[in-house]
Every structure is written in C-alpha cells, then in structure tokens.
Write a protein that holds these residues in place. Structure first.
Motif, PDB file in Angstrom:
ATOM      1  N   MET A  63     -67.258 -29.345  37.199  1.00 42.07           N
ATOM      2  CA  MET A  63     -65.809 -29.270  37.260  1.00 42.07           C
ATOM      3  C   MET A  63     -65.283 -28.055  36.500  1.00 42.07           C
ATOM      4  O   MET A  63     -65.959 -27.514  35.627  1.00 42.07           O
ATOM      5  CB  MET A  63     -65.190 -30.540  36.649  1.00 42.07           C
ATOM      6  N   LYS A  64     -64.063 -27.690  36.835  1.00 41.78           N
ATOM      7  CA  LYS A  64     -63.322 -26.729  36.038  1.00 41.78           C
ATOM      8  C   LYS A  64     -62.572 -27.512  34.968  1.00 41.78           C
ATOM      9  O   LYS A  64     -61.740 -28.364  35.292  1.00 41.78           O
ATOM     10  CB  LYS A  64     -62.337 -25.945  36.905  1.00 41.78           C
ATOM     11  N   VAL A  65     -62.878 -27.233  33.705  1.00 39.85           N
ATOM     12  CA  VAL A  65     -62.294 -27.983  32.594  1.00 39.85           C
ATOM     13  C   VAL A  65     -61.571 -27.017  31.667  1.00 39.85           C
ATOM     14  O   VAL A  65     -62.129 -25.996  31.257  1.00 39.85           O
ATOM     15  CB  VAL A  65     -63.367 -28.752  31.799  1.00 39.85           C
ATOM     16  N   ILE A  66     -60.331 -27.351  31.340  1.00 40.04           N
ATOM     17  CA  ILE A  66     -59.560 -26.591  30.362  1.00 40.04           C
ATOM     18  C   ILE A  66     -59.569 -27.354  29.035  1.00 40.04           C
ATOM     19  O   ILE A  66     -59.270 -28.548  29.008  1.00 40.04           O
ATOM     20  CB  ILE A  66     -58.108 -26.387  30.825  1.00 40.04           C
ATOM     21  N   VAL A  67     -59.916 -26.666  27.971  1.00 36.44           N
ATOM     22  CA  VAL A  67     -59.834 -27.233  26.628  1.00 36.44           C
ATOM     23  C   VAL A  67     -58.661 -26.572  25.918  1.00 36.44           C
ATOM     24  O   VAL A  67     -58.618 -25.344  25.786  1.00 36.44           O
ATOM     25  CB  VAL A  67     -61.126 -27.000  25.831  1.00 36.44           C
ATOM     26  N   LEU A  68     -57.710 -27.377  25.478  1.00 34.30           N
ATOM     27  CA  LEU A  68     -56.544 -26.872  24.763  1.00 34.30           C
ATOM     28  C   LEU A  68     -56.814 -26.961  23.269  1.00 34.30           C
ATOM     29  O   LEU A  68     -56.904 -28.044  22.703  1.00 34.30           O
ATOM     30  CB  LEU A  68     -55.297 -27.687  25.131  1.00 34.30           C
ATOM     31  N   GLY A  69     -56.970 -25.806  22.634  1.00 32.83           N
ATOM     32  CA  GLY A  69     -57.213 -25.770  21.199  1.00 32.83           C
ATOM     33  C   GLY A  69     -58.502 -25.052  20.858  1.00 32.83           C
ATOM     34  O   GLY A  69     -59.560 -25.382  21.402  1.00 32.83           O
ATOM     35  N   GLY A  70     -58.412 -24.079  19.929  1.00 37.57           N
ATOM     36  CA  GLY A  70     -59.569 -23.292  19.538  1.00 37.57           C
ATOM     37  C   GLY A  70     -60.032 -23.547  18.123  1.00 37.57           C
ATOM     38  O   GLY A  70     -60.663 -22.688  17.506  1.00 37.57           O
ATOM     39  N   GLY A  71     -59.743 -24.757  17.592  1.00 42.71           N
ATOM     40  CA  GLY A  71     -60.284 -25.150  16.296  1.00 42.71           C
ATOM     41  C   GLY A  71     -61.690 -25.695  16.462  1.00 42.71           C
ATOM     42  O   GLY A  71     -62.276 -25.652  17.550  1.00 42.71           O
TER      43      GLY A  71
END
Length: 440
Positions: free
Chosen positions: A25-33
């Motif tokens: 799947m194409k997955v977006i992760v919101l947050g770069g911590g």
C-alpha cells in the motif's frame, strides 16, 4: 508477554487477515519524531510505499529533540497513580515540584484532568502499568533487533536504570512497582545504599542522602535525536520519501475511508494514513469525528558537558524525589523531567531550570551547568498513560501517538505493532487494549 494462539486481534476499521494482508500500500505517516520514524521504518520493512510528512525541516526537531535520554523498559508506569491527587496538592508548595499545574479556561485541559483523576486508583494503575510494560518490553526486543540488523549508533548504553530513593517512605512505596515488574517478568532488584554506590560509584560522595534504590538492569540510554536521524537515513535507503517543511492541513476521505492528506504544498493520495503528530494529533483527527484524549504535558531538559567524570553518572539515575532522570550520554549529562500542565506553551521557565540544576548538582556535580543547553518539549500524554496504537472508526486511518514521557522507550515496539496492524497481520503482542476503542 506474547499473545497466545487462537485469539485474533481485532482492530477498529479493518478485518484482520483480509483487507490489507499481503497488500502493498501507499502509506502516509504524519510526524517526523521518533514514533513517526520508527513507524515508517517498520512499514517500509513490510513492503509498503511510505511517505513521511512533517512541518519541521528534519527529523526529531520537537519533542524527540532533547528528551531525558533514558530508554526505560522497567521504569515504566503511568503518572495517574494512587496518591497522586494528594501529592499534587503538596507539590504546589514545593520549590522544586515534579508536577506543575497551571489551570486555565480550557475545556480540553479540564476534560483530560478529570479523566486522569479517574485513573488514579489502584485497580486502574495496575491495568495501565501492565499495558505500558507490555509494549515497553516488546520495544526492548525491537530495539535490539534494529541494532543487530543495522549497527545503528546513538551514544547508546546498556547499564540499566537506578531509581534512587532519598526517603524510607519512597523505598517502602516501591513495593507495588516491584510486584508489577516481577508479574510481567521484568528483572529488578532493590538495593541498599552500598549496592547503589557499587552500581553508580559517583554516589559515594552523597552516601548520606540516599536510603536505597530500585535497579532495572535491562534499561538502556541513548540520544533520541541521533537515533531518529540515523533511522530516518536508513529509511531513505529503503525507499521512504520525506516531505519536510510541509504544513499538514487535513486528512482526506473517500467513500468513508482515509484516502490522503492535504498540505500547504498540495494533495498526496494514499491507501492508509498514520497519525503520529504527538500533542497535535487530536486536532488533525477531530474533523473526522474522532475524540483523541491526548494533551500536552510539558517537560524540560538540560544537556551539560562533563568536566569531572568521577562525579558523573555511568547510566541513568531517576531521582524519585523530583521525578528527574539524570543520564550519561557520552561526554554529556542529560537531565530531564517534570510535568507541567499548561497547554500548548513552549516558553522556557527559569524556575524549571533551577530544579534540574538542583537535582543533578546535588548528586552528580561532575558537569558545568553554566555551559548547559536548556530545552523544553510538549509530551503527548493520555489520561491513562498508555499510548494509542491501532485503527480507528475510519478505515485506513491509524493512530500511533500519546506516548507521554515514554515515546523514546516505546517507539520501536509501537512502530512494529502499528506496521503489523496496517498490514493486516496479528501483532506479536496483544494490542486489543492499545487502540482508541478503550475510551469508547
């Protein structure tokens, strides 16, 4: 600690083993911590096409930047505990209080505080601590696997945590923690003052100030900022795309499913969206009808260059009186702690700096606080202390947030569990009580 066979984990918003199992799947992760980056790492390892979006210009520039440096698999428990309401009243009068409450007209703050107070019972404390220990112990295994697989370096140490007691009452109260640790199979040992000095030789200079300690030898130390940046680099090698400096505006849905994200630079489509925005997670999911009980609890840290190694710690000491962690990070001492409930406030308070300096210089005067860097961060706390990991009522929308003071400790295990859930797999540990459904 592991899930027994024959009991499938059902997460809201998906059917295990059907909708997503085996599907790239194409997955977006919101947050770069650290939580967002570990999520991206495990999602990429699972074969997904991953994009990370963050408003900062690089990894770990907010709450993950300068935390206490302890990876506390054993010293892991909720702030909501029996006796905390009465202690909080006493702390109001303390110069160096571990908890600071600045009440204001804020419905989110009041609601969160009420829910936290409901968790200050012995029964709820036991449940919440067991959940936290479960994910923390799994994270310990996951950390070790990442180190073995990648050789990642981040000023890590493997000498454990010593919870230091200055009073007999603190030592006596530790019995409930020892019981919980042993129930979950986590090694620990109560130490007398001489044994504490054997573990941390610099304490010999302050022998008269300690009555004992609780050692959790499997705990680790490390620089969260270095770890997160190095893991982000390794993610890029696995094909993860990073979009830094983008303001996340909203999550898109189509046909009732999460379908992408809108930022100030355009629209990105995806099959799944993971929210790991720390204290800002509730704002992005609220328009979708999701009430996420995460509230910012402000913490502070000092990073002090070591001038006298003989009077510096070897690993991590948790000063139980002030709830402050003192950690050795190579040639530096990281001093972190306190919980200030004051909303979305990132102002550096000189009073909090004095508390950090008081704790570390009282025990380990092996650094020069005049050369220290002072930092604050907003830690995303749930009222029960347990992070929120799993699906939501919106298919394709997942949460990995609310880790409070233990995001660094729980990051690898949380990312691994999250990736399994997104992939339609049953996690190695029971994750049914980690999802937002527990607040329903």
């Amino acid at each position: 600690m592991r899930r027994k066979s024959g009991h499938p984990v059902v997460q809201p918003g998906r059917v295990p083993g059907k909708a997503n199992a085996g599907k790239k799947m194409k997955v977006i992760v919101l947050g770069g911590g650290v939580v967002g980056i570990t999520s991206a790492w495990y999602l990429a390892k699972a074969g997904h096409e991953v994009t990370v979006i963050d408003r900062e210009e690089g990894p770990a520039l907010e709450t993950s930047f300068a935390n206490a440096g302890e990876v506390s698999f054993g010293y892991c428990g909720p702030w909501a505990a029996p006796g905390i309401p009465m202690k909080a009243i006493k702390w109001v009068m303390m110069e160096h209080a571990p908890l600071i409450l600045k009440l204001k007209i804020d419905t989110r703050m009041i609601s969160w505080l009420f829910k936290m107070l409901r968790n200050c019972t012995a029964a709820r404390y036991a449940i919440n601590k067991s959940r936290m220990l479960r994910i923390a112990d799994y994270s310990r295994e996951s950390f070790a696997q990442i180190r073995e697989e990648t050789g990642i370096q981040y000023d890590q140490g493997m000498k454990g945590t010593l919870q230091l007691f200055r009073t007999q009452a603190q030592l006596d109260a530790s019995a409930k923690d020892v019981k919980a640790l042993k129930a979950d199979g986590i090694p620990c040992e109560l130490l007398d003052p001489e044994a504490c000095i054997a573990v941390e030789p610099a304490l010999a200079h302050v022998r008269d100030r300690i009555v004992g300690g609780l050692q959790t030898p499997l705990d680790e130390t490390g620089d969260c900022f270095k770890f997160t940046n190095e893991l982000a680099r390794l993610c890029e090698e696995k094909g993860v795309t990073f979009r830094w400096g983008e303001e996340i505006q909203k999550i898109l849905t189509r046909g009732g499913r999460a379908s992408g994200v809108v930022t100030n630079k355009g629209t990105i489509r995806a099959d799944a969206v993971v929210v790991s925005l720390g204290s800002y997670s509730p704002d992005i999911v609220k328009p979708l009808g999701i009430d996420l009980p995460v509230y910012p609890v402000k913490g502070y840290s000092l990073t002090i260059p070591i001038t006298d190694p003989a009077r510096a710690p070897e690993s991590t000491i948790m000063d139980e009186t002030y709830k402050i962690a003192i950690t050795r990070l190579g040639d530096r001492i990281r001093v972190g702690g306190m919980a200030e409930i004051s909303g979305f406030n990132d102002r550096l308070d000189k009073k909090r700096r004095r508390t950090l300096e008081h704790s570390v210089m009282d025990l380990f005067p092996g650094g020069d606080p005049k050369q220290a860097s002072f930092w604050t961060g907003l830690r995303p706390m749930t009222p029960d202390g347990t992070p929120v990991i799993g699906g939501t009522q919106i298919p394709g929308l997942f949460l990995n947030t609310g880790h409070g003071t233990l995001g660094w400790t729980m990051s690898c295990g949380s990312g691994r569990v999250l990736a399994d859930i997104v992939s339609g797999k049953t996690p190695d540990i029971d994750a049914t009580d980690l999802s937002i459904e527990r607040y329903a």
